[in-house]
Design a protein around this motif. Structure first.
Motif, PDB file in Angstrom:
ATOM      1  N   LEU A   1       0.742  -1.084  -0.052  1.00 56.14           N
ATOM      2  CA  LEU A   1      -0.039  -0.049  -0.051  1.00 56.14           C
ATOM      3  C   LEU A   1       0.888   1.369  -0.034  1.00 56.14           C
ATOM      4  O   LEU A   1       1.930   1.249   0.657  1.00 56.14           O
ATOM      5  CB  LEU A   1      -1.015   0.053   1.254  1.00 56.14           C
ATOM      6  CG  LEU A   1      -1.846  -1.205   1.586  1.00 56.14           C
ATOM      7  CD1 LEU A   1      -2.714  -0.935   2.673  1.00 56.14           C
ATOM      8  CD2 LEU A   1      -2.666  -1.348   0.070  1.00 56.14           C
TER       9      LEU A   1
ATOM     10  N   LEU B   1      -2.231   2.179 -10.455  1.00 49.11           N
ATOM     11  CA  LEU B   1      -1.478   3.277 -10.160  1.00 49.11           C
ATOM     12  C   LEU B   1      -1.792   4.242 -11.075  1.00 49.11           C
ATOM     13  O   LEU B   1      -0.971   4.082 -12.369  1.00 49.11           O
ATOM     14  CB  LEU B   1      -0.075   3.077  -9.847  1.00 49.11           C
ATOM     15  CG  LEU B   1       0.277   2.292  -8.519  1.00 49.11           C
ATOM     16  CD1 LEU B   1       1.793   1.764  -8.527  1.00 49.11           C
ATOM     17  CD2 LEU B   1      -0.220   3.071  -7.319  1.00 49.11           C
TER      18      LEU B   1
ATOM     19  N   ARG C   1      -3.657  -2.782  -6.884  1.00 45.52           N
ATOM     20  CA  ARG C   1      -4.088  -1.363  -7.104  1.00 45.52           C
ATOM     21  C   ARG C   1      -3.679  -0.951  -8.266  1.00 45.52           C
ATOM     22  O   ARG C   1      -2.413  -1.421  -9.068  1.00 45.52           O
ATOM     23  CB  ARG C   1      -3.225  -0.637  -6.070  1.00 45.52           C
ATOM     24  CG  ARG C   1      -1.855  -0.681  -5.997  1.00 45.52           C
ATOM     25  CD  ARG C   1      -0.998   0.153  -5.157  1.00 45.52           C
ATOM     26  NE  ARG C   1       0.262   0.241  -5.029  1.00 45.52           N
ATOM     27  CZ  ARG C   1       0.917   1.165  -4.277  1.00 45.52           C
ATOM     28  NH1 ARG C   1       0.596   2.115  -3.654  1.00 45.52           N
ATOM     29  NH2 ARG C   1       2.381   0.918  -4.257  1.00 45.52           N
TER      30      ARG C   1
ATOM     31  N   ILE D   1      -1.608   8.315  -8.466  1.00 46.05           N
ATOM     32  CA  ILE D   1      -2.844   8.154  -7.598  1.00 46.05           C
ATOM     33  C   ILE D   1      -3.067   6.339  -7.369  1.00 46.05           C
ATOM     34  O   ILE D   1      -3.016   5.884  -8.452  1.00 46.05           O
ATOM     35  CB  ILE D   1      -3.920   9.117  -7.962  1.00 46.05           C
ATOM     36  CG1 ILE D   1      -3.590  10.545  -8.020  1.00 46.05           C
ATOM     37  CG2 ILE D   1      -5.254   8.702  -7.113  1.00 46.05           C
ATOM     38  CD1 ILE D   1      -4.651  11.259  -8.882  1.00 46.05           C
ATOM     39  N   GLU D   2      -3.227   6.240  -6.338  1.00 39.47           N
ATOM     40  CA  GLU D   2      -3.517   4.804  -6.105  1.00 39.47           C
ATOM     41  C   GLU D   2      -5.122   4.413  -6.011  1.00 39.47           C
ATOM     42  O   GLU D   2      -5.851   5.138  -5.351  1.00 39.47           O
ATOM     43  CB  GLU D   2      -3.135   4.315  -4.668  1.00 39.47           C
ATOM     44  CG  GLU D   2      -3.424   3.058  -4.162  1.00 39.47           C
ATOM     45  CD  GLU D   2      -3.009   2.709  -3.092  1.00 39.47           C
ATOM     46  OE1 GLU D   2      -1.687   2.044  -2.684  1.00 39.47           O
ATOM     47  OE2 GLU D   2      -3.451   3.216  -1.941  1.00 39.47           O
ATOM     48  N   LEU D   3      -5.597   3.484  -6.681  1.00 37.28           N
ATOM     49  CA  LEU D   3      -7.031   3.226  -6.933  1.00 37.28           C
ATOM     50  C   LEU D   3      -6.828   1.644  -6.367  1.00 37.28           C
ATOM     51  O   LEU D   3      -6.664   0.600  -7.267  1.00 37.28           O
ATOM     52  CB  LEU D   3      -7.344   3.375  -8.295  1.00 37.28           C
ATOM     53  CG  LEU D   3      -8.892   2.633  -8.730  1.00 37.28           C
ATOM     54  CD1 LEU D   3      -9.781   3.162  -7.670  1.00 37.28           C
ATOM     55  CD2 LEU D   3      -9.222   2.855 -10.163  1.00 37.28           C
ATOM     56  N   ARG D   4      -7.340   1.146  -5.242  1.00 39.34           N
ATOM     57  CA  ARG D   4      -7.313  -0.144  -4.613  1.00 39.34           C
ATOM     58  C   ARG D   4      -8.255  -1.072  -5.415  1.00 39.34           C
ATOM     59  O   ARG D   4      -9.294  -0.504  -5.611  1.00 39.34           O
ATOM     60  CB  ARG D   4      -7.281   0.054  -3.212  1.00 39.34           C
ATOM     61  CG  ARG D   4      -6.322   0.620  -2.624  1.00 39.34           C
ATOM     62  CD  ARG D   4      -6.211   0.832  -1.194  1.00 39.34           C
ATOM     63  NE  ARG D   4      -5.137   1.417  -0.483  1.00 39.34           N
ATOM     64  CZ  ARG D   4      -4.870   1.624   0.781  1.00 39.34           C
ATOM     65  NH1 ARG D   4      -6.081   1.219   1.606  1.00 39.34           N
ATOM     66  NH2 ARG D   4      -4.038   2.467   1.211  1.00 39.34           N
TER      67      ARG D   4
ATOM     68  N   GLU E   1     -10.723   7.148  -3.742  1.00 42.75           N
ATOM     69  CA  GLU E   1     -11.786   6.491  -2.785  1.00 42.75           C
ATOM     70  C   GLU E   1     -13.187   6.058  -3.591  1.00 42.75           C
ATOM     71  O   GLU E   1     -13.168   6.479  -4.506  1.00 42.75           O
ATOM     72  CB  GLU E   1     -12.208   7.455  -1.567  1.00 42.75           C
ATOM     73  CG  GLU E   1     -10.948   7.937  -0.761  1.00 42.75           C
ATOM     74  CD  GLU E   1     -10.430   6.714   0.016  1.00 42.75           C
ATOM     75  OE1 GLU E   1     -10.823   5.776   0.108  1.00 42.75           O
ATOM     76  OE2 GLU E   1      -9.394   7.070   0.696  1.00 42.75           O
TER      77      GLU E   1
ATOM     78  N   LEU F   1     -10.836  12.272  -3.475  1.00 42.92           N
ATOM     79  CA  LEU F   1      -9.369  11.758  -3.354  1.00 42.92           C
ATOM     80  C   LEU F   1      -8.944  12.073  -1.983  1.00 42.92           C
ATOM     81  O   LEU F   1      -8.917  13.389  -1.738  1.00 42.92           O
ATOM     82  CB  LEU F   1      -8.682  12.479  -4.475  1.00 42.92           C
ATOM     83  CG  LEU F   1      -7.383  12.093  -5.040  1.00 42.92           C
ATOM     84  CD1 LEU F   1      -7.655  10.846  -5.773  1.00 42.92           C
ATOM     85  CD2 LEU F   1      -6.551  13.302  -6.049  1.00 42.92           C
TER      86      LEU F   1
ATOM     87  N   HIS G   1       1.347   5.603   0.414  1.00 37.38           N
ATOM     88  CA  HIS G   1       0.838   6.564   1.339  1.00 37.38           C
ATOM     89  C   HIS G   1       0.789   7.923   0.470  1.00 37.38           C
ATOM     90  O   HIS G   1       0.618   9.175   1.142  1.00 37.38           O
ATOM     91  CB  HIS G   1       1.984   6.914   2.396  1.00 37.38           C
ATOM     92  CG  HIS G   1       2.592   5.836   2.925  1.00 37.38           C
ATOM     93  ND1 HIS G   1       1.631   5.380   4.039  1.00 37.38           N
ATOM     94  CD2 HIS G   1       3.386   4.964   3.045  1.00 37.38           C
ATOM     95  CE1 HIS G   1       2.222   4.118   4.612  1.00 37.38           C
ATOM     96  NE2 HIS G   1       3.207   3.950   3.934  1.00 37.38           N
TER      97      HIS G   1
ATOM     98  N   TRP H   1      -5.584  12.089   0.517  1.00 30.32           N
ATOM     99  CA  TRP H   1      -3.950  12.325   0.851  1.00 30.32           C
ATOM    100  C   TRP H   1      -3.511  12.462   2.121  1.00 30.32           C
ATOM    101  O   TRP H   1      -3.851  13.574   2.697  1.00 30.32           O
ATOM    102  CB  TRP H   1      -3.375  13.408  -0.282  1.00 30.32           C
ATOM    103  CG  TRP H   1      -2.038  13.232  -0.463  1.00 30.32           C
ATOM    104  CD1 TRP H   1      -0.866  12.762  -0.215  1.00 30.32           C
ATOM    105  CD2 TRP H   1      -1.492  14.019  -1.595  1.00 30.32           C
ATOM    106  NE1 TRP H   1       0.064  12.718  -0.504  1.00 30.32           N
ATOM    107  CE2 TRP H   1      -0.082  13.635  -1.847  1.00 30.32           C
ATOM    108  CE3 TRP H   1      -1.769  14.998  -2.621  1.00 30.32           C
ATOM    109  CZ2 TRP H   1       0.817  13.990  -2.529  1.00 30.32           C
ATOM    110  CZ3 TRP H   1      -0.908  15.471  -3.363  1.00 30.32           C
ATOM    111  CH2 TRP H   1       0.376  14.885  -3.595  1.00 30.32           C
TER     112      TRP H   1
ATOM    113  N   ARG I   1      -5.160   8.934  -2.959  1.00 30.13           N
ATOM    114  CA  ARG I   1      -5.766   7.529  -3.113  1.00 30.13           C
ATOM    115  C   ARG I   1      -7.197   7.853  -3.670  1.00 30.13           C
ATOM    116  O   ARG I   1      -7.888   8.844  -3.040  1.00 30.13           O
ATOM    117  CB  ARG I   1      -5.916   6.882  -1.909  1.00 30.13           C
ATOM    118  CG  ARG I   1      -6.529   5.349  -2.053  1.00 30.13           C
ATOM    119  CD  ARG I   1      -6.556   4.440  -0.867  1.00 30.13           C
ATOM    120  NE  ARG I   1      -7.118   4.718   0.265  1.00 30.13           N
ATOM    121  CZ  ARG I   1      -6.580   5.354   1.476  1.00 30.13           C
ATOM    122  NH1 ARG I   1      -5.282   5.396   1.245  1.00 30.13           N
ATOM    123  NH2 ARG I   1      -7.286   5.596   2.334  1.00 30.13           N
TER     124      ARG I   1
END
Length: 251
Positions: free
Chosen positions: A166, A212, A210, A197-200, A173, A178, A168, A180, A171
């Motif tokens: 994961l 990216l 995820r 940006i992380e998209l899980r 949601e 978004l 930091h 942070w 992200r």
């Protein structure tokens, strides 16, 4: 008022205080109201809190409603004690229904994208869903979603990372916002951040990886587009979850 405030601290405070305020309004009429009617009114408060806020706000409103229902409308009054079995049942049902409604309201916001997005967005979702059901390899679904995310969010690039690592950074949601760190990033005002940006991708309670996302400077994808992106990631998660379940059940 900024959306991040409506769905952030204000939503939490309102969720806790709204059931108390409504209970105070109903209190003078307590003698003429049945506990079932009071519970129905408080459920409406929970629905409003969940719809205007988020899942946590709805859950907190449900707990607050159950507490104040017990305190003001069950004998003995002004005590967190219930002597009537019927009132105990009503209080438990109020809490259970409130919690369930908060989950449904949060899910409804996610599904609302289907009614507000244009034909292109719907075509993306339909294609990914069909592929998730028919593809022989989850990698094909992941690649399809990756390519769709690039076009949908006008990205410079996008990659998928398997595993449980994961980040930091920022992200995306479930509700299209978004985050942070511990705060919210106002996409509509500031645009997309320059950082990845992380998209899980989560399905069946399992974290599968995820996406990216590498935003293009100066772009501001709409909330609708961001919600579609989350929905597409869900399709990738469904395909990965199916493979994971088959592997886990194999001897």
């Amino acid at each position: 008022m900024p959306d991040y405030l409506v769905r952030g601290p204000i939503a939490i405070i309102a969720a806790l205080l709204a059931p108390l305020a409504v209970s105070a309004v109903l209190l003078p009429f307590r003698a003429g109201l049945t506990t079932a009617n009071v519970a129905l009114v408080l459920v409406l408060v929970v629905v409003a809190a969940a719809a205007l806020g988020h899942r946590l706000a709805g859950a907190l409103a449900a707990v607050s409603a159950a507490v104040w229902f017990d305190f003001f409308f069950t004998v003995p009054y002004q005590r967190l004690t219930i002597t009537s079995s019927a009132d105990i049942t009503t209080a438990v049902v109020l809490l259970a229904v409130g919690l369930a409604v908060s989950q449904l309201a949060a899910r409804a916001r996610r599904l609302h994208v289907v009614t507000i997005t244009d034909a292109d967005h719907l075509a993306r979702i339909h294609h990914a869903a069909h592929l998730a059901e028919t593809a022989t390899s989850p990698d094909a679904v992941v690649e399809c979603v990756r390519a769709q995310l690039v076009g949908l969010l006008h990205l410079r690039g996008c990659r998928f990372q398997y595993g449980t690592l994961l980040g930091h950074g920022p992200r995306l949601e479930d509700d299209g916002s978004l985050t942070w760190g511990r705060g919210k990033w106002d996409v509509d005002r500031l645009g997309m951040p320059a950082q990845e940006i992380e998209l899980r991708v989560v399905a069946g309670g399992h974290f599968h990886g995820r996406f990216l996302l590498r935003p293009t400077p100066g772009t501001t994808p709409s909330l609708q587009a961001r919600l579609v992106a989350v929905t597409l990631a869900d399709q990738a998660g469904a395909a990965l979850q199916t493979t994971w379940a088959k592997t886990a059940s194999s001897p």
